[in-house]
Each structure stands twice: as C-alpha cells, then as structure tokens.
Design an enzyme around this catalytic site. Structure first.
Site, PDB file in Angstrom:
ATOM      1  N   CYS A 151       0.834  -1.211   0.000  1.00  0.00           N
ATOM      2  CA  CYS A 151       0.000   0.000   0.000  1.00  0.00           C
ATOM      3  C   CYS A 151       0.871   1.265   0.000  1.00  0.00           C
ATOM      4  O   CYS A 151       1.914   1.317   0.659  1.00  0.00           O
ATOM      5  CB  CYS A 151      -0.870  -0.023   1.249  1.00  0.00           C
ATOM      6  SG  CYS A 151      -1.884   1.446   1.423  1.00  0.00           S
ATOM      7  N   HIS A 179       4.649  -7.905  13.745  1.00  0.00           N
ATOM      8  CA  HIS A 179       3.695  -7.657  12.659  1.00  0.00           C
ATOM      9  C   HIS A 179       4.454  -7.474  11.349  1.00  0.00           C
ATOM     10  O   HIS A 179       5.475  -6.780  11.303  1.00  0.00           O
ATOM     11  CB  HIS A 179       2.865  -6.407  12.981  1.00  0.00           C
ATOM     12  CG  HIS A 179       1.704  -6.214  12.037  1.00  0.00           C
ATOM     13  ND1 HIS A 179       1.857  -5.704  10.776  1.00  0.00           N
ATOM     14  CD2 HIS A 179       0.382  -6.474  12.178  1.00  0.00           C
ATOM     15  CE1 HIS A 179       0.673  -5.653  10.180  1.00  0.00           C
ATOM     16  NE2 HIS A 179      -0.239  -6.119  11.010  1.00  0.00           N
ATOM     17  N   GLU A 181       4.016  -5.698   8.718  1.00  0.00           N
ATOM     18  CA  GLU A 181       4.266  -4.327   8.262  1.00  0.00           C
ATOM     19  C   GLU A 181       5.423  -3.691   9.040  1.00  0.00           C
ATOM     20  O   GLU A 181       6.301  -3.037   8.467  1.00  0.00           O
ATOM     21  CB  GLU A 181       3.003  -3.470   8.430  1.00  0.00           C
ATOM     22  CG  GLU A 181       3.213  -2.057   7.919  1.00  0.00           C
ATOM     23  CD  GLU A 181       2.101  -1.102   8.341  1.00  0.00           C
ATOM     24  OE1 GLU A 181       0.921  -1.470   8.215  1.00  0.00           O
ATOM     25  OE2 GLU A 181       2.429   0.003   8.806  1.00  0.00           O
ATOM     26  N   THR A 249       0.877   1.567  10.425  1.00  0.00           N
ATOM     27  CA  THR A 249      -0.229   2.409   9.933  1.00  0.00           C
ATOM     28  C   THR A 249      -1.576   2.137  10.609  1.00  0.00           C
ATOM     29  O   THR A 249      -2.504   2.923  10.461  1.00  0.00           O
ATOM     30  CB  THR A 249      -0.434   2.200   8.425  1.00  0.00           C
ATOM     31  OG1 THR A 249      -0.589   0.806   8.204  1.00  0.00           O
ATOM     32  CG2 THR A 249       0.732   2.727   7.620  1.00  0.00           C
ATOM     33  N   CYS A 287      -2.513   5.613   8.748  1.00  0.00           N
ATOM     34  CA  CYS A 287      -3.087   5.915   7.428  1.00  0.00           C
ATOM     35  C   CYS A 287      -4.503   6.486   7.558  1.00  0.00           C
ATOM     36  O   CYS A 287      -5.177   6.307   8.581  1.00  0.00           O
ATOM     37  CB  CYS A 287      -3.081   4.669   6.553  1.00  0.00           C
ATOM     38  SG  CYS A 287      -4.362   3.503   6.974  1.00  0.00           S
ATOM     39  N   SER A 316      -5.753  -9.062  12.867  1.00  0.00           N
ATOM     40  CA  SER A 316      -5.794  -7.776  12.167  1.00  0.00           C
ATOM     41  C   SER A 316      -5.644  -6.642  13.190  1.00  0.00           C
ATOM     42  O   SER A 316      -6.497  -6.456  14.069  1.00  0.00           O
ATOM     43  CB  SER A 316      -7.136  -7.646  11.422  1.00  0.00           C
ATOM     44  OG  SER A 316      -7.433  -6.290  11.193  1.00  0.00           O
ATOM     45  N   SER A 317      -4.552  -5.908  13.053  1.00  0.00           N
ATOM     46  CA  SER A 317      -4.256  -4.853  14.020  1.00  0.00           C
ATOM     47  C   SER A 317      -5.357  -3.797  14.055  1.00  0.00           C
ATOM     48  O   SER A 317      -5.836  -3.398  15.124  1.00  0.00           O
ATOM     49  CB  SER A 317      -2.917  -4.215  13.637  1.00  0.00           C
ATOM     50  OG  SER A 317      -2.689  -3.065  14.369  1.00  0.00           O
TER      51      SER A 317
HETATM   52  S1  SF4 Z   1      -4.959  -0.130   6.497  1.00  0.00           S
HETATM   53 FE1  SF4 Z   1      -4.047   1.739   5.616  1.00  0.00          FE
HETATM   54  S2  SF4 Z   1      -1.922   1.198   5.205  1.00  0.00           S
HETATM   55 FE2  SF4 Z   1      -3.001  -0.712   5.519  1.00  0.00          FE
HETATM   56  S3  SF4 Z   1      -3.604  -1.342   3.451  1.00  0.00           S
HETATM   57 FE3  SF4 Z   1      -5.302  -0.149   4.290  1.00  0.00          FE
HETATM   58  S4  SF4 Z   1      -4.975   1.951   3.561  1.00  0.00           S
HETATM   59 FE4  SF4 Z   1      -3.039   0.822   3.335  1.00  0.00          FE
END
Ligand code: SF4
Length: 415
Positions: A151, A179, A181, A249, A287, A316-317
């Site tokens: 993303c 995690h 990410e 994010t 985000c 899922s955070s």
């Molecule tokens: S939660 Fe935010 S950073 Fe993660 S994929 Fe969705 S838009 Fe992108």
C-alpha cells in the site's frame, strides 16, 4: 537489487480490473450492506435496530491488493502463483485465494512451503503491508515474477524511516515487532545504515522515557526488555540521542499521539527545548483509512447501543483497535467472520486483549435491541451482510419487505 531494478516487477496491476470485477463483486460485495449504506447506515426490523459505522470494511490499500491478486491469477493462468503470507488479515479472503489456486509460502495457509518452494518461473504476490528488504532481495535472486501490492501509505512510512536513517536519527516505531508491516518498515532503517526501536504500548514507551531522561534501570535491563524489538547493535546510550517517530499504519491513533507526547517530553527534559529539533522528529504515519474507521466508531458509540459487533481477522491490528475503542463504552463482540454467529443464540468471539476466542450463549436478548456494527479494513462487505442475517435468524426476524425486494431487484442496485 531494488524492487524497481527487477525486470519482472509489477506494481500497477495488469489493466484487467474490468475482467475481474464480476468475480470481486460476487465474492465480496453485499446487497444488504449496500442498502443499509444507502439508507443512512441504519436497518430497522421489528425491535432490532442495526447501526452501521459511517466508515468500515475494505480500505483503498486492501481493495487494490485483492484486485491485483485476481488480475495476477488471470494474467498468468499457466504459472504457479504464490502469496508470501496472508494477502490481508482476513480468513474469507485468504480462503478465496486458495480456491483460486494461489499458494502460500508462510503462515497458517501454507504447507511449510517457505522460499524453497519458489522457482524462477513462478509468480509471487507481495502483501499490502509489504515485506522486509532481505526477503525482497531473496525474491530478486530467485528471479521470479513479482507483483507488489504494498500500500502507498506503507511506502510513505518507509520513506520517512529511510530519511531518518540517512540523517542519523533512530526510527522509533509505534507498532508490534512481530507484525509483517512493522518488520518491513524496520528493515528499511537498517538498509540505510540506521537503527530502530519498536514500542508496542504506553508501558514500553514509559521505559524509553526513563531511559532517555535518566538512563532508566540501565543499559543491560533495557536491552533485555526490548530484545526482539531493536536493530542489531542497538545501544540505548547512543541510539536514543536522536529519534524520529513513525507508526505501524494501523495503530490506535490516540495511543500513538500519547507515545509521541511522552517521547517529546523525554527529549525536551534531557536536551532542553531549544535543542528539540536536533534530537526529535515526528511524522504521524497512521493511514487515513485507519483514522476514518476509528473516528467513525467513536461517532457510532454516541448512539444508545446495547452491544457492538466488530468483524475482522483476530490478527488484524486495525480490527483489534476498533474493538478496543468500542469495549471502553459498550459490550463488544469481536468475531473473525460471520461464522462466529452460531445457531442456538451462540457467538464465538475474541474478548479485547485476549488471544483466543470464547463462546457465549444467549448473547442476543429479546425486546428492543440496538446493535452497532463495524468491520476492519480487511473485512469484505459479504461478511458484514452475512453477520447481520445471522443476527436476524437468531432473533427470528425477517428483513423488511422493501429491503428484501431491493436485494432481489434484477438491476442489482440497492434502491
Ligand atoms: S490499512 Fe491503511 S496502510 Fe493498511 S492497506 Fe489499508 S490503507 Fe493501506
């Protein structure tokens, strides 16, 4: 070799959105959810009122990642297609990937395949939350085709972390060290010759605060505490002198703000307000989609709700954070999918802060009932619609006639 130096690297899809659209709609859209959204996000049936959050479900990053995966399968029908791990943290979506013949290299859907399973002729899809740089380099060495769904909001975090490293600042990341990410983000600091420290919550932030202000309980204790959350060679006496903040994010925004405030105060106390800019940088990297969903649940909680249903992967955070917010105000049930609602007025849900789901019976009472519903950024509408139908079945309610008619409208549009 960087991502873009790989000849067979794709970041923009294959222009097949139109072709895969019918399948995406059939798998993830839901006419009942469309109807509720078109009617003020409220559904009333008998004594039951369902209030759906203003923002919920698939975010732009997830939408794009799932679309790319479908396009990839269509573009390479004769080649093996792999996902490194879960494309997003949602069981329904990952199971669909398996049904489409896409394999998993790691995680609960893999068969211990690992990188050894990948061959040059294969296609590998990278998830929305990205992968660590060393894994990217490994893929490049294999020479397989890469489809990168990372993303844009995650890439923005990487850019900040890389800049911190180039400027001699340690990246202080508010996130979970395990995690995907956060691991991917941390790897970008090292690649630029920098360091990182990951703090998970306010308790850990307080430890860093103490360490910066007055040396805390000592170097060794600090290293022991953050053993798995620091870069190789990290020295708290050296690498906390200049810190730049970043977030995973999907963290809880209110907590990230507190982390930033606490660390700013620590730096100011240690070096003086006049030297703040030399020692402290901050760039909030939660985000927009995460923020919008957290804001929407706060708004929803203003309504007189009897209970809240939060739908999304247990790992899922962003879903867990929605559940945390809701649980401060009302009884909250976090279910992984619509399958959490079972016959006999039973629900299987994960209580806030717990790891494993539990069962509860008679969770829906007769009489007037107001239920708030939201879903994490990786939850498709189909799961939400099915959960609502599960609730109605438990309460022995039918959909109002106008809703049922709209859902069977041959035009397919919720009126
Ligand atoms: S939660 Fe935010 S950073 Fe993660 S994929 Fe969705 S838009 Fe992108």
């Amino acid at each position: 070799m960087s991502e873009t130096e790989n000849r067979d690297y794709h970041r923009r899809g294959f222009g097949l959105r139109q072709e895969v659209e019918p399948e995406l709609e059939a798998h993830y859209r839901n006419a009942l959810v469309d109807w509720i959204c078109a009617h003020g996000h409220i559904l009333v049936a008998g004594d039951l009122t369902i209030r759906l959050a203003r923002e919920f479900g698939f975010c732009y990053g997830v939408d794009r990642a799932v679309d790319f995966a479908y396009e990839t399968r269509l573009r390479f029908p004769d080649r093996r297609v792999w996902l490194i791990g879960e494309i997003i943290h949602n069981p329904h979506v990952n199971e669909k990937m398996l049904e489409m013949g896409i394999g998993f290299l790691f995680g609960r859907y893999s068969k211990d395949n690992g990188y050894k399973a990948v061959e040059k002729e294969d296609v590998v899809i990278l998830p929305a939350f990205g992968i660590p740089l060393e894994d990217m380099e490994r893929m490049n060495r294999i020479g397989c085709t890469l489809v990168d769904t990372t993303c844009g909001s995650v890439i923005l975090v990487w850019k900040n972390v890389e800049q911190y490293a180039r400027d001699g600042f340690t990246s202080l990341i508010h996130g979970k060290f395990y995690h995907e990410e956060t691991m991917a983000t941390a790897s970008r600091a090292i690649a630029e010759g920098g360091h990182y420290l990951i703090v998970r919550n306010l308790t850990e932030t307080e430890m860093v605060y103490d360490q910066i202000r007055n040396g805390g309980p000592g170097r060794e204790r600090f290293l022991e505490q953050f053993d798995q959350a620091i870069s190789p060679g990290f020295d708290p006496d050296v690498h906390l002198e200049r810190i730049g903040l970043a977030n995973q994010t999907t963290m809880l925004k209110s907590e990230s703000l507190q982390v930033a405030d606490t660390l700013l105060k620590a730096i100011r106390d240690r070096y003086g307000a006049e030297h703040l800019a030399e020692h402290f940088r901050n760039f909030e990297t939660i985000c927009t989609a995460t923020q919008e969903r957290q804001d929407a649940i706060l708004e929803l909680l203003e309504a007189p709700l009897d209970l809240m249903l939060v739908i999304g992967g247990y790992n899922s955070s962003n879903t867990n954070n929605l559940s945390r917010i809701a649980a401060t105000r009302v009884m909250t049930y976090h279910i992984e999918s619509a399958r959490g609602i079972l016959p006999g007025n039973e629900i299987r849900y994960k209580p806030v802060g717990e790891k494993d789901p539990v069962a509860r019976y008679d969770w829906l009472k007769e009489g007037p009932l107001q239920i708030g519903i939201t879903a994490g950024a990786s939850t498709p509408d189909s799961e939400i619609g099915n959960a609502i139908l599960g609730i109605m079945e438990t309460l022995d309610l039918d959909l109002p006639v106008e809703v049922a008619e709209a859902m069977t409208d041959p035009s397919g549009k919720a009126t």
